[in-house]
Scaffold this motif. Structure first.
Motif, PDB file in Angstrom:
ATOM      1  N   ALA A 142       0.938  -1.320  -0.035  1.00 22.60           N
ATOM      2  CA  ALA A 142       0.377   0.142  -0.190  1.00 22.60           C
ATOM      3  C   ALA A 142       0.719   1.639   0.143  1.00 22.60           C
ATOM      4  N   GLU A 143       0.215   2.532   0.262  1.00 24.04           N
ATOM      5  CA  GLU A 143       1.132   3.536   0.177  1.00 24.04           C
ATOM      6  C   GLU A 143       1.780   4.091   2.096  1.00 24.04           C
ATOM      7  N   CYS A 144       2.885   4.101   1.205  1.00 29.04           N
ATOM      8  CA  CYS A 144       4.141   4.734   2.233  1.00 29.04           C
ATOM      9  C   CYS A 144       5.259   5.731   1.816  1.00 29.04           C
ATOM     10  N   ARG A 145       5.412   6.023   2.791  1.00 26.11           N
ATOM     11  CA  ARG A 145       7.099   7.434   2.374  1.00 26.11           C
ATOM     12  C   ARG A 145       8.605   6.141   3.278  1.00 26.11           C
ATOM     13  N   TRP A 146       9.388   6.321   2.643  1.00 23.68           N
ATOM     14  CA  TRP A 146      10.199   5.885   2.201  1.00 23.68           C
ATOM     15  C   TRP A 146      11.701   6.440   3.375  1.00 23.68           C
ATOM     16  N   TYR A 147      11.795   6.113   4.199  1.00 22.62           N
ATOM     17  CA  TYR A 147      12.672   6.889   5.262  1.00 22.62           C
ATOM     18  C   TYR A 147      14.410   5.797   5.370  1.00 22.62           C
ATOM     19  N   ASP A 148      15.292   6.708   5.214  1.00 23.86           N
ATOM     20  CA  ASP A 148      16.403   6.023   5.764  1.00 23.86           C
ATOM     21  C   ASP A 148      17.054   5.913   7.262  1.00 23.86           C
TER      22      ASP A 148
END
Length: 211
Positions: A142-148
């Protein structure tokens, strides 16, 4: 004496490691997560691929089944800090009970967030900030936001869903080490019913707790 204490405080502050960017708990916040959730995921441990299903009932109890064989039931105590874990090994037909405090005595620092979300808190200094999907990463469910998430020389890419408050993909690069494949908001009460008739029961607390 006041001057000495002041200098000592400054020295300790300067020596203390600081994390860069937002805090882990702020980015991967659980506030507002679905009250109940049932999700399935694939994760890799070395060369092996494992299959996991997790049921969450608020922050009171959860259940995990690994590779269709090992069931882990976890329930919070009234203080919402300690918890009790019951592990049902269906292959060996053994049921083991252990409390959080005794897991810590064994050097296992698994916490509730890790058990219910599949993402561990960093152990030391880290940097956390916005990122992007690495080449070859699987498509999120599903929709998600990437983080490092950077810890020393290691960078882990996390695609966090604010809708489900869950990491949908975790990868150190293009190869996936965690990939959610299905999500259901409905969790029947029967999911937390332990079936262990005829199994050998072991209480690990008795062997670990000091006399």
């Amino acid at each position: 004496m006041r001057l000495f204490l002041g200098l000592a405080a400054v020295a300790l502050t300067a020596a203390a490691p600081r994390n860069a960017g937002p805090r882990f708990e702020a980015v991967f916040a659980t506030a507002g997560e679905p009250a109940t959730l049932d999700f399935r995921a694939e994760y890799s441990a070395g060369p092996a691929l494992h299959h996991l299903e997790v049921w969450r009932d608020h922050d009171r109890r959860l259940k995990r089944i690994t590779d269709g064989a090992v069931e882990t039931y976890v329930a919070h105590a009234a203080d919402h800090v300690d918890f009790r874990m019951i592990i049902v090994d269906n292959r060996k037909r053994i049921v083991t009970t252990i409390d959080r405090a005794n897991l810590y005595r064994l050097g296992n620092f698994t916490d509730w967030f890790d058990l219910g979300h599949g993402l561990r808190h960093p152990k030391g200094v880290y940097t956390l900030g916005p990122g992007k999907a690495p080449a070859g990463a699987p498509k999120p469910f599903a929709e998600c936001r990437w983080y490092d998430l950077v810890e020393g020389p290691r960078t882990t890419h996390v695609c966090w869903s604010t809708e489900f408050r869950l990491p949908l993909v975790i990868t150190p690069g293009g190869a996936s080490m965690w990939h959610v494949t299905a999500i259901d908001r409905s969790v029947p009460d029967a999911a937390f019913r332990i079936v262990d008739k005829g199994y050998v029961r072991m209480n690990a607390n008795r062997d670990i707790e000091p006399d």
